[in-house]
Design a protein around this motif. Structure first.
Motif, PDB file in Angstrom:
ATOM      1  N   SER A 153     -11.837  33.876  36.156  1.00 53.19           N
ATOM      2  CA  SER A 153     -11.604  35.319  36.113  1.00 53.19           C
ATOM      3  C   SER A 153     -10.296  35.665  35.401  1.00 53.19           C
ATOM      4  CB  SER A 153     -11.563  35.893  37.532  1.00 53.19           C
ATOM      5  OG  SER A 153     -10.458  35.355  38.241  1.00 53.19           O
ATOM      6  N   ILE A 154     -10.194  36.908  34.995  1.00 49.82           N
ATOM      7  CA  ILE A 154      -8.947  37.443  34.435  1.00 49.82           C
ATOM      8  C   ILE A 154      -8.327  38.344  35.491  1.00 49.82           C
ATOM      9  CG2 ILE A 154      -7.918  38.877  32.630  1.00 49.82           C
ATOM     10  CD1 ILE A 154     -10.326  38.126  30.852  1.00 49.82           C
ATOM     11  N   GLY A 209     -32.198  39.597  30.529  1.00 47.74           N
ATOM     12  CA  GLY A 209     -31.792  40.863  31.128  1.00 47.74           C
ATOM     13  C   GLY A 209     -31.184  40.766  32.509  1.00 47.74           C
ATOM     14  N   LYS A 210     -31.177  39.577  33.094  1.00 47.10           N
ATOM     15  CA  LYS A 210     -30.632  39.455  34.452  1.00 47.10           C
ATOM     16  C   LYS A 210     -29.115  39.294  34.444  1.00 47.10           C
ATOM     17  CE  LYS A 210     -31.113  36.937  38.805  1.00 47.10           C
ATOM     18  NZ  LYS A 210     -31.810  35.878  39.552  1.00 47.10           N
ATOM     19  N   LEU A 211     -28.600  38.580  33.475  1.00 46.84           N
ATOM     20  CA  LEU A 211     -27.159  38.317  33.405  1.00 46.84           C
ATOM     21  C   LEU A 211     -26.450  39.401  32.595  1.00 46.84           C
ATOM     22  CD1 LEU A 211     -27.312  34.476  32.650  1.00 46.84           C
ATOM     23  CD2 LEU A 211     -27.146  35.594  34.882  1.00 46.84           C
ATOM     24  N   TYR A 212     -25.110  39.310  32.543  1.00 50.39           N
ATOM     25  CA  TYR A 212     -24.358  40.202  31.660  1.00 50.39           C
ATOM     26  C   TYR A 212     -24.891  40.032  30.233  1.00 50.39           C
ATOM     27  CZ  TYR A 212     -20.929  41.092  35.347  1.00 50.39           C
ATOM     28  OH  TYR A 212     -20.317  41.483  36.512  1.00 50.39           O
ATOM     29  N   GLU A 232     -17.057  35.514  26.854  1.00 49.61           N
ATOM     30  CA  GLU A 232     -16.323  36.478  27.671  1.00 49.61           C
ATOM     31  C   GLU A 232     -17.241  37.617  28.090  1.00 49.61           C
ATOM     32  OE1 GLU A 232     -12.326  39.339  27.614  1.00 49.61           O
ATOM     33  OE2 GLU A 232     -12.822  38.124  25.849  1.00 49.61           O
ATOM     34  N   SER A 233     -17.183  37.930  29.383  1.00 44.54           N
ATOM     35  CA  SER A 233     -17.907  39.094  29.898  1.00 44.54           C
ATOM     36  C   SER A 233     -16.880  40.066  30.463  1.00 44.54           C
ATOM     37  CB  SER A 233     -18.888  38.684  31.005  1.00 44.54           C
ATOM     38  OG  SER A 233     -18.179  38.376  32.203  1.00 44.54           O
ATOM     39  N   GLU A 234     -17.339  41.139  31.059  1.00 38.79           N
ATOM     40  CA  GLU A 234     -16.410  42.140  31.599  1.00 38.79           C
ATOM     41  C   GLU A 234     -15.634  41.631  32.806  1.00 38.79           C
ATOM     42  OE1 GLU A 234     -18.830  45.042  34.447  1.00 38.79           O
ATOM     43  OE2 GLU A 234     -19.707  44.953  32.445  1.00 38.79           O
ATOM     44  N   ILE A 235     -16.044  40.502  33.393  1.00 35.78           N
ATOM     45  CA  ILE A 235     -15.335  40.000  34.572  1.00 35.78           C
ATOM     46  C   ILE A 235     -14.499  38.745  34.292  1.00 35.78           C
ATOM     47  CG2 ILE A 235     -16.970  40.985  36.226  1.00 35.78           C
ATOM     48  CD1 ILE A 235     -18.213  38.166  36.474  1.00 35.78           C
ATOM     49  N   GLY A 236     -14.639  38.158  33.091  1.00 33.77           N
ATOM     50  CA  GLY A 236     -13.846  36.976  32.784  1.00 33.77           C
ATOM     51  C   GLY A 236     -14.510  36.064  31.770  1.00 33.77           C
ATOM     52  N   PHE A 237     -14.160  34.774  31.837  1.00 32.41           N
ATOM     53  CA  PHE A 237     -14.659  33.788  30.879  1.00 32.41           C
ATOM     54  C   PHE A 237     -15.674  32.850  31.530  1.00 32.41           C
ATOM     55  CE2 PHE A 237     -10.321  34.819  29.387  1.00 32.41           C
ATOM     56  CZ  PHE A 237     -10.622  35.253  28.095  1.00 32.41           C
ATOM     57  N   HIS A 238     -16.651  32.431  30.721  1.00 35.20           N
ATOM     58  CA  HIS A 238     -17.729  31.569  31.217  1.00 35.20           C
ATOM     59  C   HIS A 238     -18.011  30.459  30.210  1.00 35.20           C
ATOM     60  CE1 HIS A 238     -19.125  35.071  33.797  1.00 35.20           C
ATOM     61  NE2 HIS A 238     -18.534  35.704  32.795  1.00 35.20           N
ATOM     62  N   VAL A 239     -18.520  29.353  30.764  1.00 36.42           N
ATOM     63  CA  VAL A 239     -19.182  28.335  29.944  1.00 36.42           C
ATOM     64  C   VAL A 239     -20.562  28.161  30.549  1.00 36.42           C
ATOM     65  CG1 VAL A 239     -19.229  25.937  29.191  1.00 36.42           C
ATOM     66  CG2 VAL A 239     -17.054  27.147  29.343  1.00 36.42           C
TER      67      VAL A 239
END
Length: 292
Positions: A153-154, A209-212, A232-239
């Motif tokens: 998260s950020i 359509g289920k995920l960001y 990057e999504s609106e809530i942070g970083f993902h792999v």
């Protein structure tokens, strides 16, 4: 002078059954309002059962001793100690004998309803075909991706989660995964800030359509077994890891037929029972079952 109504005592076993079904608690654990609703439900059930048992179809029904013993044993085996079992019976105004009587009654009601349901018409192939075409959406399965993710998260309130540090951390994790993708679950458990970390970062089988949107776009462009770059999504970083791809498919009428047949058979059986119950005469009161 006002007439004071005598409190109605609901038949103990029926009340216990209604209480457990409605609130997952025994009657003595219910709040007053809950108890009142459970008593009303139990009275309605008992009256309906009395109508079933007063019907001509019930006259020839005999419950084998073996079936009654099995029903009794199923309840008795929930308790390790005999004293605990007897104590619970007493709390619910039951004895071993009255429990057996109640179980015999329940088994007989079930047997009558089963015999009525057996009158339901057979489901034919034309009806199955009509159902299949009218509910086509139920037999079209979209493409699914069996996915996992690691999330950082950020949050500027924490030094390690400032945007700069969070991105550096996720980039380091991502680099490790591109060299050793088999370590995804291990690194998810160690680093991911999502509760899914306890399950290797698993997101399950997800449709489009289920995920960001940012994750969705990347996931559905991965190959099976492939690890993404940092997203990057609106809530942070993902792999992301795409473990497996389940292609979109339409279940054929042939393959759908057994499920449709069973569904329609159960529907016909319920309709048959409802129609029969609706035409039953009102039963006379049974002894002291509802006595005060």
């Amino acid at each position: 002078m006002k007439t004071v109504e005598k409190p109605v005592r609901t038949e103990p076993y029926t009340l216990l059954r209604a209480s457990l079904a409605m609130y997952q608690k025994a009657p003595d654990k219910l709040e007053p309002a809950e108890l009142k609703r459970a008593q009303a439900q139990a009275r309605n059930e008992y009256k309906l059962e009395s109508r079933v048992l007063g019907a001509p179809e019930a006259s020839g029904v005999i419950i084998p001793e073996r079936e009654l013993q099995m029903a009794y044993k199923e309840i008795r085996d929930r308790y390790e100690e005999e004293s605990e079992f007897l104590s619970d019976l007493a709390k619910n105004r039951l004895t071993e004998e009255t429990l057996r009587q109640a179980l015999y009654r329940q088994c007989k009601v079930n047997a009558v309803l089963e015999s009525v349901a057996a009158r339901a018409p057979e489901v034919n192939e034309v009806e199955i075909g009509i159902y299949y075409h009218l509910h086509a959406e139920k037999f079209n399965r979209p493409e699914l991706r069996d996915a996992c993710h690691i999330f950082i998260s950020i949050n500027p309130d924490y030094p390690e989660n400032t945007r700069e540090n969070a991105e550096a951390r996720i980039q380091e994790i991502c680099a490790k995964l591109h060299k050793k993708p088999h370590k995804f679950a291990e690194l998810a458990l160690k680093h991911s800030e999502c509760p899914t970390s306890l399950n290797g970062g698993s997101l399950g089988k997800v449709p489009r359509g289920k995920l960001y949107p940012e994750l969705d776009a990347v996931l559905f462009n991965l190959k099976a077994g492939e690890v993404s770059e940092v997203v990057e999504s609106e809530i942070g970083f993902h792999v992301l890891l795409c473990k497996q791809i389940h292609r979109a498919e339409t279940i054929s009428l042939k393959n759908a037929t057994p499920k449709i047949r069973q569904l329609m058979k159960e529907r016909y059986r319920r309709n048959c029972q409802r129609a029969w119950l609706a035409n039953l005469p009102v039963a006379e009161p049974e002894g002291n079952s509802y006595g005060g």
